[in-house]
Enzyme design. Structure first.
Site, PDB file in Angstrom:
ATOM      1  N   LYS A 145      23.145  51.412  33.145  1.00 12.17           N
ATOM      2  CA  LYS A 145      22.976  50.079  32.541  1.00 12.17           C
ATOM      3  C   LYS A 145      21.714  49.483  33.145  1.00 12.17           C
ATOM      4  CE  LYS A 145      27.969  49.253  32.650  1.00 12.17           C
ATOM      5  NZ  LYS A 145      29.025  48.328  33.047  1.00 12.17           N
ATOM      6  N   LYS A 147      27.712  54.777  24.960  1.00 11.70           N
ATOM      7  CA  LYS A 147      28.717  54.200  25.852  1.00 11.70           C
ATOM      8  C   LYS A 147      29.528  53.206  25.042  1.00 11.70           C
ATOM      9  CE  LYS A 147      29.398  52.150  30.331  1.00 11.70           C
ATOM     10  NZ  LYS A 147      30.447  51.263  29.869  1.00 11.70           N
ATOM     11  N   LYS A 203      26.834  56.578  34.430  1.00  9.35           N
ATOM     12  CA  LYS A 203      26.704  55.444  33.508  1.00  9.35           C
ATOM     13  C   LYS A 203      25.429  54.711  33.874  1.00  9.35           C
ATOM     14  CE  LYS A 203      30.119  52.831  36.186  1.00  9.35           C
ATOM     15  NZ  LYS A 203      31.359  52.118  36.217  1.00  9.35           N
TER      16      LYS A 203
HETATM   17  P1  ATP Z   1      34.721  52.587  35.483  1.00 11.51           P
HETATM   18  O1  ATP Z   1      35.499  53.005  34.292  1.00 11.51           O
HETATM   19  O2  ATP Z   1      33.569  53.520  35.760  1.00 11.51           O
HETATM   20  O3  ATP Z   1      35.571  52.302  36.672  1.00 11.51           O
HETATM   21  P2  ATP Z   1      34.422  50.073  34.196  1.00 11.51           P
HETATM   22  O4  ATP Z   1      35.844  50.122  33.811  1.00 11.51           O
HETATM   23  O5  ATP Z   1      33.895  48.811  34.760  1.00 11.51           O
HETATM   24  O6  ATP Z   1      34.029  51.236  35.205  1.00 11.51           O
HETATM   25  P3  ATP Z   1      32.130  50.611  32.761  1.00 11.51           P
HETATM   26  O7  ATP Z   1      31.357  50.610  34.012  1.00 11.51           O
HETATM   27  O8  ATP Z   1      31.757  49.593  31.771  1.00 11.51           O
HETATM   28  O9  ATP Z   1      33.646  50.485  32.950  1.00 11.51           O
HETATM   29  O10 ATP Z   1      31.988  52.086  32.128  1.00 11.51           O
HETATM   30  C1  ATP Z   1      32.765  53.222  32.390  1.00 11.51           C
HETATM   31  C2  ATP Z   1      33.762  53.404  31.278  1.00 11.51           C
HETATM   32  O11 ATP Z   1      33.063  53.600  30.056  1.00 11.51           O
HETATM   33  C3  ATP Z   1      34.645  54.633  31.301  1.00 11.51           C
HETATM   34  O12 ATP Z   1      35.753  54.487  32.138  1.00 11.51           O
HETATM   35  C4  ATP Z   1      35.074  54.780  29.842  1.00 11.51           C
HETATM   36  O13 ATP Z   1      36.254  54.056  29.605  1.00 11.51           O
HETATM   37  C5  ATP Z   1      33.950  54.142  29.082  1.00 11.51           C
HETATM   38  N1  ATP Z   1      33.165  55.032  28.226  1.00 11.51           N
HETATM   39  C6  ATP Z   1      32.556  54.600  27.118  1.00 11.51           C
HETATM   40  N2  ATP Z   1      31.901  55.583  26.502  1.00 11.51           N
HETATM   41  C7  ATP Z   1      32.088  56.699  27.237  1.00 11.51           C
HETATM   42  C8  ATP Z   1      31.642  58.051  27.106  1.00 11.51           C
HETATM   43  N3  ATP Z   1      30.869  58.426  26.103  1.00 11.51           N
HETATM   44  N4  ATP Z   1      32.018  58.927  28.052  1.00 11.51           N
HETATM   45  C9  ATP Z   1      32.797  58.545  29.096  1.00 11.51           C
HETATM   46  N5  ATP Z   1      33.249  57.283  29.265  1.00 11.51           N
HETATM   47  C10 ATP Z   1      32.900  56.359  28.349  1.00 11.51           C
END
Ligand code: ATP
Length: 606
Positions: A447, A269, A445
């Site tokens: 965590k 991630k 995702k």
């Molecule tokens: P979201 O994008 O789900 O609305 P957020 O912006 O708060 O939530 P996170 O919850 O931290 O972000 O994680 C999701 C985000 O992680 C994705 O939108 C993408 O930008 C990022 N990401 C990082 N690595 C990957 C991966 N391997 N595949 C898909 N997304 C990834």
């Protein structure tokens, strides 16, 4: 200037009346009011076309005013509440300190803003009501033309020109029109109607088309007839789509996932910014998650920009076009690792001299040589992705991916991610197709904080240290921590290992701790156990006498059995992270094994 468009026949005041009606209506009626208006617009447009066939009947000029936050064709206006307050004070000739001037400048304060406090548009409306004409005389088209000019002047840094355009427009508007214009300028309409409801009021395919195109204009032009449904919605080259999203998943839920599918991919991630790259015949276009274009920054061809010249060299010779999805990361050229978002480095504005550069970490492909591949399963897309470019460190990299078949494997990946100071992992279903803007289509995702039963913190003692690898090689980056086992007098004479921990603290905090511990480390010699320190299979590289050691306050999600005799206590922690280094506590203030047992039994009882 009036042209042959329906927008040139609609008074802006009528649109404002619609907005007022929607915003004041009760929730269930809001969409109906908008639907009625759209129907009226369509009927009017039809009548108009029968009279003059060349007429432009698009709803776009209205739609972009209803959803200003989604309008990507016009650049920013450079107008905030304060700018407007200053302009109004000037054109209304309000003396400094006068009550209305104060209300505009401090619109948030309950005292000066009055009952409308907090909403600049409302505060301005009550002031303007006494000073402006009762009726405005601009059309929707006029307003759009003014807004185009304001955005252009702002883009060319012509502040004065921008203000003159704005003032000119305001002169022909009533106070009521200005209230809604302000909301359009500030891109917050306060209609109480979400964008999906607005899209659905227009056409049942509008939201899906927006997800693959990010274009209000396309929606309005392609979906003029509400009875005509679109069959295939496909991404198009050089048109930004809304990327696929991931669903939050707890460890408990991982178990359920494995009941439905036997295999998943686990991916790194990345901690960067979501970006998509569209490439065709040496033209590059980069778009952010929300469809904003950053081609200027990264480069429109192999000759210019901060990334395209290097990236072009990595693209395979047989690739004529592609759309790829990934995360734009900050690469440290000297230290050769990724910097994190927490360091507040803006990946869209990296300077050559900073030693930092953008690196695109790619995890998906939507178009491969003019063929849209979103309907292929992820495993096939991944195979195609590998053919698109040859990865180069610090330029374009393929996201690391491993196959997992059990919850235990997933947990071990999360632990590794936490050890590497990452916030979690992504888990993806290999057969999932790519669904723009969809959060429930096979991507998860994970965590630690999504896991229930987060425990209280534990004060553990550092028993030993481990040398890091890669960017952290050469210095201690992880610790073996333990619990105290007091003798009958209550003095802590033995310490039993509990877990290994390597995240939660910043680099600065770790460096500070290491500088204090540095003189006291002893190498672990095989077969020799320092007295008082009891560890099991998991042995550190170096150990420290308890009297010279420090207390780490640790937070974890769960107490679990320590497998294969890894830790002396026979238990260990799931997802341990250092919350604090307790310099204020003495080594002897370490949590005891008995206290830990109580905690464990309590947690079991929950
Ligand atoms: P979201 O994008 O789900 O609305 P957020 O912006 O708060 O939530 P996170 O919850 O931290 O972000 O994680 C999701 C985000 O992680 C994705 O939108 C993408 O930008 C990022 N990401 C990082 N690595 C990957 C991966 N391997 N595949 C898909 N997304 C990834």
């Amino acid at each position: 200037m009036t042209t042959n468009t329906v927008a040139s026949k609609i008074p802006f005041s009528d649109l404002c009346k619609l907005c007022e009606k929607v915003s004041c209506a009760k929730k269930p009626h809001k969409q109906e009011i908008l639907k009625k208006y759209i129907k009226y617009f369509r009927d009017y447009a039809e009548k108009f076309t029968s009279e003059s066939p060349q007429v432009d009947t698009s709803f776009y000029p209205v739609m972009r005013l209803l959803l200003p936050q989604l309008d990507r064709e016009r650049g920013p206006y450079g107008v905030k509440e304060h700018t407007l307050a200053v302009i109004y004070i000037r054109i209304l000739c309000l003396p400094k300190g006068e009550i209305d001037a104060e209300k505009l400048l401090n619109y948030r304060a309950p005292k000066s803003g009055g009952s409308q406090a907090g909403d600049f548009a409302d505060v301005a409306y009550w002031i303007l009501k006494r000073k402006c004409p009762d009726k405005g005389n601009l059309t929707v088209e006029n307003v759009n033309n003014y807004l185009d000019n304001i955005a252009l002047k702002n883009a060319s840094n012509d502040r004065r020109g921008m203000e003159l355009e704005l003032i000119q427009m305001l002169k022909d508007m009533s106070a009521f029109d200005q209230k809604w214009l302000i909301r359009i300028l500030l891109k917050d309409m306060k209609l109480g109607l979400g964008q999906t409801s607005i899209f659905n009021a227009f056409h049942l395919d509008a939201k899906d088309l927006y997800d693959v195109s990010n274009s209000l204009e396309k929606i309005c032009n392609m979906l003029k007839d509400p009875n005509h449904r679109l069959h295939e919605l496909e991404v198009e080259i050089f048109s930004p789509f809304r990327p696929m999203l991931a669903e939050q998943c707890s460890i408990q839920k991982v178990e359920e996932c494995f009941k439905r599918h036997s295999l998943f991919y686990v991916e790194t991630k990345h901690d960067g910014e979501r970006f998509q790259l569209h490439y065709k015949n040496n033209t590059f276009k980069y778009f952010s998650r929300n469809g904003f274009e950053y081609t200027e920054v990264y480069g429109s061809s192999s000759y210019k920009g901060g990334l395209s010249p290097q990236l072009a060299k990595c693209i395979s010779k047989n690739i004529t076009s592609c759309i790829i999805d990934g995360e734009m990361m900050v690469w440290d050229k000297r230290k050769k690792f990724f910097r994190t978002k927490g360091e507040n480095i803006e990946v869209k504005a990296l300077k050559e001299s900073s030693g930092l550069k953008p690196c695109f970490c790619v995890f998906d492909v939507l178009m491969y040589n003019d063929q849209v591949v979103t309907n292929k399963p992820l495993e096939d897309r991944y195979a195609l992705l590998k053919e698109i470019f040859i990865p180069e460190e610090g330029v374009v990299m393929l996201t690391e991916r491993t196959k997992v078949t059990s919850k235990e494997e997933v947990i071990s990946h999360i632990n590794q991610a936490i050890d590497s100071k990452l916030e979690g992992i992504m888990m993806k279903q290999p057969m999932s197709v790519y669904k723009p803007n969809n959060r429930k289509a096979g991507w998860y995702k994970i965590k630690p904080e999504y896991t229930e039963g987060l425990m209280d913190h534990l004060d553990t003692i550092i028993m030993g240290g481990y040398y890091g690898e890669g960017r952290r090689s050469g210095f201690i980056s992880h610790f073996l921590v333990g619990l105290a086992v007091p003798n009958t007098e209550g003095d802590p004479v033995e310490f039993h290992s509990l877990t290994r921990v390597g995240s939660g603290y910043t680099m600065t905090k770790l460096e500070e701790l290491l500088s204090k511990m540095d003189p006291h480390w002893n190498r672990v010699v095989p077969g020799v156990r320092p007295s008082g320190l009891e560890w099991a299979r998991e042995k550190p590289d170096v150990w420290i006498e308890p009297q010279k050691s420090y207390i780490l306050q640790i937070k974890a999600t769960e107490i679990v059995d320590s497998r294969q005799n890894a830790f002396k206590t026979n238990y260990t922690l799931r997802f341990p992270r250092v919350e604090d280094i307790r310099y204020d506590k003495k080594w002897s203030d370490c949590m005891t094994l008995a206290e830990f047992e109580d905690l464990r039994k309590n947690a079991e009882g929950k």
